[in-house]
Design an enzyme around this catalytic site. Structure first.
Site: not given
Length: 338
Positions: A61, A130, A163
């Site tokens: 990322e 995300k 993440c």
């Protein structure tokens, strides 16, 4: 399970993955973004040169954007923009799959933090936004495409989360439930998250009988320091290979999705992904198939609320310098929830 000496000894059913601990950039102009794109393109070439048997190279990322959290239009990307086209062409040229990170322009709100999996012909096979931005630090729009999976190299089934997504066990469970045998996790995390990073990568693998391959940005941009910490975990939760803090190192490992599929079928004890929906099958035929979890019912009904909800201090990004939002969440046109 062994890593095949970092993928150097490839099994007939093995999938060799490289995790690139890319040095942390700090672009603030379109030109700087393009220069960073060319660096990633060069790393794709390095991956192929360094390991002719590598099937997939994964970038962290923020590998183009850095950790500035800037939403400036000049450093945003689009699926049909030159940065994505260059990444696709690199995969095609070097006949290797790639996983990439972009900050994606969104005409309907804040930019999305998006991830792509591109095959060795340069075609986009998976496109993900995300779901859980790292609030209150990140300004990105919450994702609205669900959690897709795709067919990957050599018979694998891939999922991608980004993440902070990996801190929610429901994310990995959804990946496995939809058939993923390898879950990729890309991140920009810094050192304070190191312990949480490791234990969630392991638990996400073990509780779902799934192999995980996870990597962070690495090094310093003069302000922020990312930790690298590439990590491969087998479906029993054991660490197969891991990196340290050396920037631009590619950490490689052979994964065996065929053994994941075998375990999912043949394991009795700790076959948790199956047993979750078949509680107590020794006592009752097929196990209990109900949903006893209050939070699941409440979330699906749009009434998720904690007992301490009114006491939570941080409920917007003002502590990190962002103005409190005034609009409600609305999926973008064409998304899975629209």
């Amino acid at each position: 399970m062994a890593s095949g000496l970092g993928g150097l000894n490839k099994s007939p059913n093995g999938v060799v993955i490289g995790l690139a601990q890319l040095a942390l950039p700090d672009p603030h102009t379109r030109e700087a973004l393009w220069m960073q794109t060319q660096k990633v393109v060069g790393m794709v070439a390095k991956a192929r040169r360094s390991n002719p048997g590598m099937d997939l190279i994964v970038f962290p990322e923020y590998s183009l954007h850095g950790l500035s959290m800037s939403t400036a239009p000049e450093i945003m990307c689009s699926l049909d923009g030159p940065e994505v086209m260059a990444l696709r062409e690199a995969c095609k040229t070097h006949r290797i799959w790639g996983c990439f990170s972009i900050m994606e322009a969104n005409p309907h709100g804040n930019p999305f933090n998006s991830g792509l999996i591109v095959d060795d012909l340069g075609e986009i096979r998976l496109y993900y936004r995300k779901l859980h931005p790292w609030v209150p630090v990140e300004p990105w729009e919450p994702g609205d495409l669900g959690i897709p999976v795709c067919d990957g190299p050599r018979g694998s089934k891939l999922a991608l989360i980004i993440c902070h997504d990996g801190m929610f066990p429901e994310m990995a469970r959804e990946c496995a439930y939809k058939g993923a045998d390898i879950m990729l996790r890309t991140a920009g995390y810094t050192a304070p998250i190191r312990h949480s990073w490791k234990i969630t990568n392991q638990s996400n693998a073990f509780t779902n009988l799934m192999q995980t391959a996870s990597v962070c940005m690495c090094g310093s941009d003069g302000t922020f320091d990312s930790m690298g910490e590439a990590m491969f975990v087998d479906f029993d939760g054991t660490i197969m290979a891991e990196g340290g803090g050396r920037a631009d190192e590619i950490v490689c490992c052979e994964l065996r999705p065929d053994l994941v599929r075998e375990a999912r079928v043949h394991w009795g004890v700790e076959n948790n992904i199956y047993q979750f929906g078949h509680r107590g099958y020794v006592a009752v035929k097929g196990g209990a198939r109900d949903c006893p979890y209050t939070y699941m019912h409440d979330l699906s009904a749009g009434r998720y609320r904690l007992p301490w909800e009114d006491d939570v201090v941080h409920t917007d990004g003002s502590s990190c310098g962002f103005a409190a939002p005034e609009r409600d969440f609305k999926p973008t046109p064409g998304s899975w929830k629209e």
